[in-house]
Design an enzyme around this catalytic site. Structure first.
Site, short mmCIF file in Angstrom:
data_model
loop_
_atom_site.label_atom_id
_atom_site.label_comp_id
_atom_site.label_asym_id
_atom_site.label_seq_id
_atom_site.Cartn_x
_atom_site.Cartn_y
_atom_site.Cartn_z
N SER A 152 0.81 -1.23 0.00
CA SER A 152 0.00 0.00 0.00
C SER A 152 0.83 1.26 0.00
O SER A 152 0.28 2.37 0.03
CB SER A 152 -0.90 0.05 1.23
OG SER A 152 -1.30 -1.21 1.62
N THR A 155 -1.87 2.58 4.10
CA THR A 155 -1.29 3.93 4.11
C THR A 155 -0.62 4.25 5.45
O THR A 155 -1.22 4.01 6.50
CB THR A 155 -2.43 4.96 3.94
OG1 THR A 155 -3.04 4.73 2.68
CG2 THR A 155 -1.94 6.39 4.03
N THR A 215 1.35 6.88 0.46
CA THR A 215 0.47 5.76 0.06
C THR A 215 0.56 5.48 -1.44
O THR A 215 0.95 6.36 -2.22
CB THR A 215 -0.99 6.11 0.40
OG1 THR A 215 -1.81 4.96 0.21
CG2 THR A 215 -1.55 7.23 -0.44
N ARG A 262 -7.06 8.63 -10.23
CA ARG A 262 -7.73 8.84 -8.93
C ARG A 262 -6.70 9.27 -7.87
O ARG A 262 -5.63 8.70 -7.74
CB ARG A 262 -8.41 7.55 -8.50
CG ARG A 262 -9.15 7.63 -7.16
CD ARG A 262 -8.30 7.15 -6.01
NE ARG A 262 -9.04 7.13 -4.74
CZ ARG A 262 -8.46 6.94 -3.56
NH1 ARG A 262 -7.17 6.75 -3.48
NH2 ARG A 262 -9.18 6.92 -2.46
N THR A 296 -6.45 7.12 7.46
CA THR A 296 -6.26 6.00 6.55
C THR A 296 -7.64 5.43 6.23
O THR A 296 -8.61 5.71 6.94
CB THR A 296 -5.35 4.92 7.17
OG1 THR A 296 -5.20 3.83 6.25
CG2 THR A 296 -5.92 4.38 8.47
N GLY A 297 -7.73 4.67 5.15
CA GLY A 297 -9.02 4.11 4.77
C GLY A 297 -9.55 4.77 3.50
O GLY A 297 -8.78 5.33 2.72
N1 ASP Z 1 -6.51 6.67 2.29
C1 ASP Z 1 -5.89 6.05 1.16
C2 ASP Z 1 -6.54 6.53 -0.09
O1 ASP Z 1 -7.76 6.71 -0.11
C3 ASP Z 1 -5.92 4.57 1.15
C4 ASP Z 1 -5.87 3.85 2.44
O2 ASP Z 1 -5.47 4.39 3.46
O3 ASP Z 1 -6.25 2.68 2.45
O4 ASP Z 1 -5.87 6.69 -1.08
#
Ligand code: ASP
Length: 334
Positions: free
Chosen positions: A91, A193, A211, A221, A244-245
């Site tokens: 990631s 991330t 990330t 994106r 994160t997320g």
């Molecule tokens: N927040 C990150 C994104 O949307 C991805 C992640 O943390 O899983 O790119």
């Protein structure tokens, strides 16, 4: 003549206002502000590092910088570089999972204790995008460079070009292509991330976030991670936060900025993280059961907080000489 009278009048009334303000401030007893701001006799828990997910090596690298008397900005940069260099982490940095066209595109940002910010988005072929974000902050008149321009700037700054798609990530992408189903994964416990915040010996706070974004995202994106106030925000007077997320949901609520502002209004880092998750969950038509968002935060005193929608979000904390992985509290209990 009329004009002169007017000017006289306003400057007298301004003077009066100034006197009243001075008198009032002299008479008001100095109350302790209810914000995370430090007052004279309080101690700061420092040095301190906090980072999203199970990231002991990154936190250790950052802590080493601080223990040697280094500053928080160097610490978060060095910490994030550890994850960017690890091909096993899918990631972040080299080995990150690609977009649906098979391109690994990286996003990163960094903020120092002066409120300066630098970021890069959708960068290919450069592993240490956190250092590139720092170069944008320190060496350019801009705050954010994207794609080819960012890559070109990296080469000018002496960064090495390399293929970031490892055989393992290529294989995962080829398997994904068979069904081509786009479903954000709820948790990647080991890990996703990395967002990192640090307090140095001077009590100054900096933060960084790096990330490869969501796996198999649409080409072009960009998520929350490199966007100021989304994936990261630091205000050295108050504290910092990182996310994160599912970046789209973090961006829609300007999550990290929100957390810092809530701390400014008197919330603890924990309360602020919980409120920021609540804002996502309680939106009309929120689909929160199907995605994860996790926040970490620290205030000026070195108090920390973390909260996520789903279980199994964790963070690494270096404080009082110890580096621990700690499970975060979360919203969905049943
Ligand atoms: N927040 C990150 C994104 O949307 C991805 C992640 O943390 O899983 O790119």
């Amino acid at each position: 003549m009329k004009r002169r009278k007017f000017i006289k009048k306003t400057s007298f009334s301004k003077l009066g206002l100034l006197l009243i303000t001075i008198l009032c401030s002299c008479n008001t007893p100095k109350e302790e502000k209810k914000t995370g701001t430090i007052t004279e006799n309080q101690t700061i828990r420092k040095p301190l590092v906090i980072a999203t997910w199970n990231t002991p090596k990154a936190v250790e690298a950052a802590a080493k910088v601080l223990e040697k008397g280094g500053n928080a900005l160097d610490a978060v940069e060095q910490g994030c570089r550890v994850e960017e260099a690890d091909p096993k982490g899918q990631s972040v940095g080299i080995g990150g999972l690609p977009d649906r066209e098979g391109h690994v595109t990286l996003d990163a940002c960094i903020m120092n204790d002066k409120g300066d910010y630098g970021a890069v988005v959708a960068v290919e072929n450069i592993k240490h995008v956190i250092s590139l974000a720092r170069k944008v902050m320190e060496e350019t008149p801009h705050v954010l460079l994207a794609g080819k321009g960012a890559e070109q700037f990296a080469i000018e700054q002496g960064f090495e070009r390399e293929d970031l798609l490892t055989p393992a990530s290529k294989k995962a992408w080829e398997e994904w292509k068979i069904k081509s189903e786009y479903k954000p994964i709820i948790n990647i416990e080991n890990h996703d991330t990395i967002g990192m915040l640090a307090i140095d010996d001077e009590g100054n706070i900096s933060g960084a976030c790096t990330t490869s974004g969501l796996a198999y995202k649409m080409a072009g994106r960009v998520g929350d991670s490199p966007i100021i106030g989304g994936g990261l925000f630091v205000d050295n007077e108050i504290g910092g936060a990182a996310a994160t997320g599912l970046g789209e949901e973090v961006l829609k609520t300007v999550g990290s900025f929100l957390i810092v502002e809530l701390m400014r209004q008197g919330m603890s880092p924990q309360q602020a993280c919980e409120e920021a998750i609540k804002r996502i969950v309680e939106k009309p038509n929120s689909n929160y059961k199907n995605f994860q968002v996790g926040y970490i935060a620290v205030n000026k005193k070195g108090e920390v907080g973390a909260y996520s929608i789903h279980e199994w979000f964790s963070y690494n904390l270096y404080a009082d000489g110890e580096n621990k992985n700690i499970k975060s509290d979360y919203y969905i209990k049943n």
